[in-house]
Design an enzyme around this catalytic site. Structure first.
Site, short mmCIF file in Angstrom:
data_model
loop_
_atom_site.label_atom_id
_atom_site.label_comp_id
_atom_site.label_asym_id
_atom_site.label_seq_id
_atom_site.Cartn_x
_atom_site.Cartn_y
_atom_site.Cartn_z
CG HIS A 281 20.38 -6.36 9.36
ND1 HIS A 281 21.13 -7.32 8.74
CD2 HIS A 281 19.32 -6.99 9.89
CE1 HIS A 281 20.54 -8.49 8.91
NE2 HIS A 281 19.44 -8.33 9.60
P1 TYD Z 1 17.72 -10.32 13.08
O1 TYD Z 1 18.87 -10.89 12.29
O2 TYD Z 1 17.93 -8.99 13.74
O3 TYD Z 1 16.45 -10.31 12.14
P2 TYD Z 1 15.74 -9.07 11.42
O4 TYD Z 1 16.86 -8.22 10.91
O5 TYD Z 1 14.91 -9.66 10.35
O6 TYD Z 1 14.96 -8.39 12.48
O7 TYD Z 1 17.32 -11.39 14.17
C1 TYD Z 1 16.24 -11.15 15.07
C2 TYD Z 1 16.63 -11.65 16.43
O8 TYD Z 1 16.83 -13.05 16.42
C3 TYD Z 1 17.94 -11.04 16.93
O9 TYD Z 1 17.71 -9.96 17.78
C4 TYD Z 1 18.62 -12.17 17.66
C5 TYD Z 1 17.98 -13.41 17.16
N1 TYD Z 1 18.86 -14.28 16.33
C6 TYD Z 1 19.65 -15.23 16.95
O10 TYD Z 1 19.66 -15.37 18.18
N2 TYD Z 1 20.42 -16.05 16.16
C7 TYD Z 1 20.44 -15.94 14.82
O11 TYD Z 1 21.17 -16.71 14.12
C8 TYD Z 1 19.65 -14.93 14.18
C9 TYD Z 1 19.64 -14.75 12.69
C10 TYD Z 1 18.87 -14.14 14.98
#
Ligand code: TYD
Length: 133
Positions: free
Chosen positions: A49
């Site tokens: 993303h």
């Molecule tokens: P995400 O940044 O979407 O990771 P990836 O792109 O690797 O799948 O994060 C996954 C989930 O974790 C997201 O849906 C919400 C949670 N999250 C938080 O609650 N706080 C944070 O600081 C981060 C990075 C993620």
């Protein structure tokens, strides 16, 4: 600003080495949030993303992985495998992390609190927005 590797100080010591970063000396932004990726199964990818506003800095505190960056036109790959440098990523770059080694630990610091509205999760949408910049 463009994505770039930032070298961190390395304080050699026979008791064990020490590295650090702080704003503004090593890091171009003030840290608001820290998170980390661990226990990543072999072959998995994370973080496909972009962020509209968030900047970040990624370090392989342990092990190794690759960060693939896309600016909307071309892709660039950075291998992170030492705890004394990291990759700075400005806003509006698509990025994914892959090729995690066993027991790797990815530390990520960001200038924003978590905000799902700041994510661009659709690559076509990202390309359209990036070209408009
Ligand atoms: P995400 O940044 O979407 O990771 P990836 O792109 O690797 O799948 O994060 C996954 C989930 O974790 C997201 O849906 C919400 C949670 N999250 C938080 O609650 N706080 C944070 O600081 C981060 C990075 C993620």
């Amino acid at each position: 600003m463009i994505p770039k590797i930032i070298q961190l100080p390395k304080i050699y010591d026979k008791r064990g080495n020490l590295s650090f970063f702080e704003h503004p000396n090593q890091l171009p932004f003030k840290i608001k949030r820290t998170y980390w990726l661990y226990d990543v199964p072999g072959g998995e990818q994370r973080g496909s993303h972009a962020f509209k506003e968030q900047q970040e800095f990624i370090i392989a505190l342990s092990g190794s992985f690759d960060v693939i960056i896309h600016d909307g036109q071309e892709e660039k790959s950075f291998s992170l495998n030492r705890s004394y440098y990291g990759l700075y990523i400005p806003k509006m770059y698509w990025r994914r992390l892959e090729n995690f080694s066993t027991n790797s630990l990815a530390l990520i610091v960001s200038d924003r609190l978590y905000d799902e509205n700041d994510y661009i999760r659709d690559f076509e949408e990202f390309k359209t927005l990036a070209h408009g910049n």
